[in-house]
Scaffold this motif. Structure first.
Motif, short mmCIF file in Angstrom:
data_model
loop_
_atom_site.label_atom_id
_atom_site.label_comp_id
_atom_site.label_asym_id
_atom_site.label_seq_id
_atom_site.Cartn_x
_atom_site.Cartn_y
_atom_site.Cartn_z
N GLU A 4 -12.63 -36.33 13.25
CA GLU A 4 -13.17 -37.12 14.36
C GLU A 4 -14.43 -36.50 14.93
N ARG A 5 -14.46 -35.18 15.02
CA ARG A 5 -15.65 -34.50 15.54
C ARG A 5 -16.83 -34.67 14.59
N ALA A 6 -16.56 -34.65 13.29
CA ALA A 6 -17.64 -34.82 12.31
C ALA A 6 -18.23 -36.23 12.40
N ILE A 7 -17.38 -37.23 12.57
CA ILE A 7 -17.85 -38.61 12.70
C ILE A 7 -18.74 -38.75 13.93
N THR A 54 -24.37 -28.88 5.53
CA THR A 54 -23.67 -27.82 6.27
C THR A 54 -22.17 -28.08 6.33
N LEU A 55 -21.79 -29.32 6.64
CA LEU A 55 -20.36 -29.65 6.73
C LEU A 55 -19.67 -29.48 5.39
N ASP A 56 -20.34 -29.87 4.31
CA ASP A 56 -19.76 -29.72 2.97
C ASP A 56 -19.52 -28.24 2.64
N ARG A 57 -20.48 -27.41 2.98
CA ARG A 57 -20.34 -25.98 2.68
C ARG A 57 -19.19 -25.36 3.48
N ILE A 58 -19.07 -25.74 4.74
CA ILE A 58 -17.97 -25.23 5.56
C ILE A 58 -16.63 -25.66 4.97
N GLU A 59 -16.51 -26.93 4.62
CA GLU A 59 -15.26 -27.46 4.07
C GLU A 59 -14.87 -26.74 2.80
N ASN A 60 -15.82 -26.50 1.92
CA ASN A 60 -15.54 -25.79 0.67
C ASN A 60 -15.07 -24.36 0.93
N HIS A 61 -15.65 -23.74 1.95
CA HIS A 61 -15.28 -22.36 2.24
C HIS A 61 -13.86 -22.26 2.81
N VAL A 62 -13.55 -23.06 3.81
CA VAL A 62 -12.26 -22.91 4.49
C VAL A 62 -11.09 -23.41 3.65
N ALA A 69 -5.49 -13.60 14.98
CA ALA A 69 -5.18 -14.25 16.25
C ALA A 69 -5.48 -15.74 16.13
N THR A 70 -5.14 -16.49 17.17
CA THR A 70 -5.27 -17.95 17.13
C THR A 70 -6.47 -18.43 17.93
N LEU A 71 -7.29 -19.27 17.30
CA LEU A 71 -8.39 -19.97 17.95
C LEU A 71 -8.09 -21.45 17.94
N PRO A 72 -8.24 -22.17 19.05
CA PRO A 72 -7.99 -23.62 19.03
C PRO A 72 -8.96 -24.34 18.11
N THR A 73 -8.47 -25.36 17.42
CA THR A 73 -9.30 -26.16 16.52
C THR A 73 -10.30 -27.00 17.31
N GLN A 74 -11.58 -26.86 17.01
CA GLN A 74 -12.62 -27.65 17.65
C GLN A 74 -13.93 -27.47 16.87
N MET A 75 -14.88 -28.37 17.09
CA MET A 75 -16.16 -28.27 16.41
C MET A 75 -17.27 -28.78 17.32
N PHE A 76 -18.42 -28.09 17.30
CA PHE A 76 -19.57 -28.45 18.11
C PHE A 76 -20.80 -28.50 17.22
#
Length: 288
Positions: free
Chosen positions: A41-44, A61-69, A99-106
């Motif tokens: 939803e954040r990507a859209i 950039t989004l494609d590279r991040i997705e492939n990495h994670v 440790a835990t980081l909440p899921t979010q994207m900016f």
């Protein structure tokens, strides 16, 4: 990753210059069942918000991040932060945490570092001593994971029973040695805390041993003690660290609430507090 490393990474990020390409600040909690939906939803929303000239760089950039994670994270990683952009001044920085980081994207012209600042505050470094009748360990826990084993010892007295000592001799020696054992560990903790850098102490282990250690703590260490957590010699160190981490986070939350309460009281009565950019900066410039 240790606190100092995280501080350096935050400093690097806030000193980045803007370019024509947007920076994606991506935070993923691998244990969050809603992570995929949130990020999708954040990507859209980001695709709709950026200029048309920036969309190609954003997609790359989004494609590279997705492939990495999806394929390059360590097995113990619970959350990951990625800061990336394409274009004339590319960037790809990944930070993995237990440790835990909440899921979010900016998506913005500059990186969003506040989630890292929160992580640093919530999961600050503490010293953990695990002790029972069979062994003792002193660990440094930073950002949710063990970063250093300061001391470890596993005495082996039982082999001498029946071969060199009578059982009474063994029991007396064990009692005397236990007293020395506790004193030695407390002395080591005092040296660690006197050097600075550590502000909190956690104890875990056998309840009887913990009671003895707690009773023997000097005031300086007792003031830094957050909690004691029961644990047996059969428990894994990772499970013990997780148990102490949960207790430590609760303590940090209470401590933060108390600090906010103090701030509000001082502001209301015109005491030693400042609020707002101008007043706060002026107080700092006066050395207050």
């Amino acid at each position: 990753m240790e606190i100092r490393q995280l501080q350096n990474q935050i400093r690097t990020l806030i000193e980045l210059d803007e370019t024509e390409s947007p920076i994606v600040s991506y935070f993923l909690d691998r244990e969050d069942p809603d992570a995929s939906r949130i990020l999708r939803e954040r990507a859209i929303a980001a695709r709709k918000a950026v200029d048309r000239s920036q969309r190609e760089d954003l997609e790359r950039t989004l494609d590279r991040i997705e492939n990495h994670v999806t394929g390059e994270l360590g097995p113990s990683t619970r959350s990951v932060a990625v800061f990336a952009r394409s274009g004339s001044s590319p960037l790809f920085l990944t930070l993995e945490f237990e440790a835990t980081l909440p899921t979010q994207m900016f998506v913005d012209s500059l990186p969003t570092v506040f989630p890292l600042v929160q992580l640093k505050d919530n999961y600050h470094r503490y010293v953990l001593m695990i002790c029972n009748e069979e062994s003792a360990r002193i660990l440094e826990v930073s950002l949710g994971s063990v970063t250093r084993e300061v001391w470890a010892r596993r005495p082996e007295l039982r082999e001498r029973v029946g071969r060199e000592w009578t059982r009474l001799h063994y029991q007396n020696h064990r009692r005397d040695r236990s007293e020395r054992f506790v004193k030695e560990k407390i002395a080591l903790l005092e040296r660690m805390f006197s050097r600075g850098g550590h502000t909190h102490l956690m104890l875990a282990g056998n309840a009887r041993i913990l009671a003895r250690v707690r009773k023997s703590l000097p005031k300086a260490l007792a003031d830094r003690l957050v909690d004691t957590v029961p644990a047996s010699s059969r428990d894994r160190s990772t499970d013990i660290v997780l148990a102490t981490l949960s207790s430590f986070i609760e303590h940090e939350e209470r401590e933060s609430q108390a600090t906010v309460g103090l701030l509000c009281r001082e502001l209301r009565r015109g005491g030693l507090a400042a609020c707002g950019y101008r007043d706060t900066r002026a107080a700092l410039e006066r050395g207050q």
